[in-house]
Design an enzyme around this catalytic site. Structure first.
Site, PDB file in Angstrom:
ATOM      1  CB  ALA A 171       9.109 -18.437 -11.409  1.00 27.22           C
ATOM      2  CE  LYS A 182       3.917 -21.713  -7.747  1.00 30.38           C
ATOM      3  NZ  LYS A 182       4.306 -23.128  -7.715  1.00 30.38           N
ATOM      4  N   PRO A 197       2.285 -12.933  -8.037  1.00 32.56           N
ATOM      5  CG  PRO A 197       1.584 -11.462  -9.705  1.00 32.56           C
ATOM      6  CD  PRO A 197       1.212 -11.969  -8.338  1.00 32.56           C
ATOM      7  CB  SER A 198       7.665 -12.835 -10.914  1.00 35.84           C
ATOM      8  OG  SER A 198       8.788 -12.008 -11.164  1.00 35.84           O
ATOM      9  CB  SER A 250      16.403 -19.196  -7.413  1.00 39.17           C
ATOM     10  OG  SER A 250      16.286 -18.450  -6.206  1.00 39.17           O
ATOM     11  CD  GLU A 271       8.666 -26.877 -11.156  1.00 41.62           C
ATOM     12  OE1 GLU A 271       8.476 -25.768 -11.696  1.00 41.62           O
ATOM     13  OE2 GLU A 271       8.205 -27.932 -11.600  1.00 41.62           O
ATOM     14  N   GLY A 273      15.420 -24.868  -8.476  1.00 39.32           N
ATOM     15  CA  GLY A 273      16.348 -24.864  -9.589  1.00 39.32           C
ATOM     16  C   GLY A 273      16.598 -26.233 -10.190  1.00 39.32           C
ATOM     17  CB  CYS A 304      13.420 -24.978 -13.432  1.00 42.26           C
ATOM     18  SG  CYS A 304      11.654 -25.323 -13.488  1.00 42.26           S
ATOM     19  CE  LYS A 470      20.500 -34.952  -6.825  1.00 38.56           C
ATOM     20  NZ  LYS A 470      21.730 -35.345  -7.557  1.00 38.56           N
ATOM     21  CD  GLU A 477       3.896 -26.784  -9.735  1.00 41.54           C
ATOM     22  OE1 GLU A 477       3.374 -25.753  -9.286  1.00 41.54           O
ATOM     23  OE2 GLU A 477       4.650 -26.786 -10.733  1.00 41.54           O
TER      24      GLU A 477
END
Length: 496
Positions: A171, A182, A197-198, A250, A271, A273, A304, A470, A477
């Protein structure tokens, strides 16, 4: 152009290449433009990776893993290489911080920058230490009568082996931190890794390549590719040659990753929201005065695990909100290189508009704006620290992850009501309980359905895992679980 700006230009120019097959190579895909959220102006434009380069990285990783080039080393041999990798990154910490400031807008003088670079580097050493302490083999607890077969003896063992080729998709909010969490456990446990990467914050991730080469990671063991779109990410989540996907982002995108990975049944670590609750018990309600400040200072609420739903006793709500509003006077938006700047921008124009839209939705559903609620009139993507007086937990601003400096204050009748509202969420990533009576606070924490609950503190360590329940994700992690998730369990049954 100032000396600092010239130095940054040189640093950015050095970190535009992809790491593929153990070599730095210029991207062959569409141009990728990195925009400074602090100014709204481009920081860098360079060719991103092409789909063929992603294919090559996957093929190189598959070949390296299947050939035992990396997985065949002993754990301490891999860790020795990775320690060199961390040392090379530590030597570049100042440069990495400059890149983070440029691509995220994180103020150079804020404590958040510590969490962006130096803290994760320390945690990498902790993770490597933890990994070396974990056994490669463990005995299954067979009862005595099952240990004897005829005249022979049976031994049953659990053996931990690497998963294979791991794709890490990171992210934008803490790009280096998330990327390291990661690739490093994946590499330590013998996997080969590909980091994507983002597109919003690729510079610090690409800077890892130079350190990886200095540490002499074997070719194909680690690849790093940035792209302007999502074609490469889609390939990483669907290609049969990739065994595992570790994704941070997200929940909506996480669901797509799950669907894309399902046909090949890839291992997943997600991982996603969060809409974490902070419950201030009656004996600690005064501590809520700085809750909004803490969220807004923490990278403008772009985290988050941040507690953006604040629950206080209904009778105390008015005075708490006034104290919160007064605390926000300490925040200052501005040039991230100015030592007096204490607040980050949000990452993009789109995220700025998302914050504004959720404030409108909240007000339409009955909330009142206590502070902020608008864009700050200055260059860049700055949204004013916002406190919403929310009548109940059903408000859109209390149910959806906004990912900005927008917090909800909600009153509760009693502790049961507070717990019920805290759990009335699609998310379950983190949570916070504050109380002078620690025994009571722990009891309340035990009732919150979140992967992590912090009592009177916030905490992160290489030795303690985090993860969601949920729709906040699957897998963990950090900690033992964050290492073991990159390993498969093989059961060995031996007769003698």
């Amino acid at each position: 152009m100032s000396a600092a700006a010239k130095k940054l230009d040189v640093q950015v120019a050095r970190h535009r290449d992809m790491l593929v097959g153990g070599r730095l190579t210029r991207g062959r895909g569409a141009d990728l433009t990195v925009v400074s959220p602090a100014t709204g102006s481009p920081v860098a434009t360079f060719p991103g990776a092409s789909l063929d380069q992603f294919r090559q990285a996957i093929a190189d990783a598959r070949r390296a893993f299947d050939g035992g080039l990396w997985a065949g080393l002993r754990p301490h041999e891999r860790v020795s290489v990775l320690q060199r990798f961390v040392s090379a990154l530590e030597a570049r910490a100042d440069e990495l911080e400059a890149l983070i400031v440029a691509e995220t807008g994180c103020p150079a003088g804020s404590v958040v920058l510590e969490a962006q670079v130096r803290s994760p580097l320390r945690q990498m050493r902790g993770m490597l230490d933890l990994y070396l302490k974990l056994p490669e083999l463990e005995e299954n607890p067979l009862p005595l009568e099952e240990r004897v077969v005829g005249q022979g003896l049976v031994q049953s063992l659990r053996r931990y082996v690497p998963v294979g080729v791991v794709a890490g998709i990171a992210a934008y909010n803490f790009p280096l931190n998330i990327g390291l969490w990661k690739i490093m456990p994946a590499l330590a446990t013998g996997n080969c890794a590909i980091l994507r990467p983002s597109p919003l914050t690729p510079l610090s991730a690409l800077a890892l390549a130079e350190a990886a080469l200095e540490a002499q990671l074997p070719p194909g063991v680690l690849s790093i590719l940035a792209e302007t779109g999502a074609e490469g990410a889609l390939l990483l989540t669907t290609d049969p040659a990739v065994d595992m996907v570790a994704f941070t982002g997200s929940t909506d995108v996480g669901k797509k990753v799950m669907a894309q990975a399902a046909p090949t049944m890839k291992r997943l670590q997600l991982e996603l929201g969060g809409k974490s609750a902070q419950i201030f018990l009656p004996d600690r309600v005064e501590a809520a005065a700085h809750a909004a400040l803490g969220v807004c200072m923490a990278h403008a609420g772009q985290g988050c695990v941040l507690g953006t739903r604040i629950f206080v006793p209904q009778a105390d709500k008015p005075k708490v909100m006034e104290a919160m509003k007064a605390s926000l006077a300490a925040l200052r938006a501005g040039d991230p290189h100015d030592p007096s700047t204490t607040m980050s921008p949000v990452i993009s124009q789109a995220q700025l508009e998302r914050c504004a839209r959720y404030v409108e939705l909240a007000v339409a559903a009955g909330a009142k704006i206590v502070a902020g609620g608008r864009r700050i009139d200055r260059p860049g993507f700055y949204f004013a620290p916002t406190i919403l007086d929310v009548p109940d937990n059903s408000n859109p601003a209390a149910q959806d992850e906004i990912f900005g400096p927008v917090i909800c204050v909600i009153g509760y009748r009693d502790v049961d009501h507070a717990v019920q509202m805290a759990n009335d969420s699609a998310f379950g990533l983190s949570g916070y309980v504050y109380g002078k009576d620690v025994r009571q606070a722990l009891a309340v924490a035990g009732r919150i359905r979140s992967g992590t609950v912090n009592v009177n503190t916030g905490f992160a360590s290489a030795y303690a895992s985090s993860g969601g329940r949920k729709q906040s994700g699957i897998g963990r992690e950090r900690g033992v679980e964050g290492v073991r998730i990159y390993q498969d369990l093989q059961c060995l049954n031996l007769a003698s």
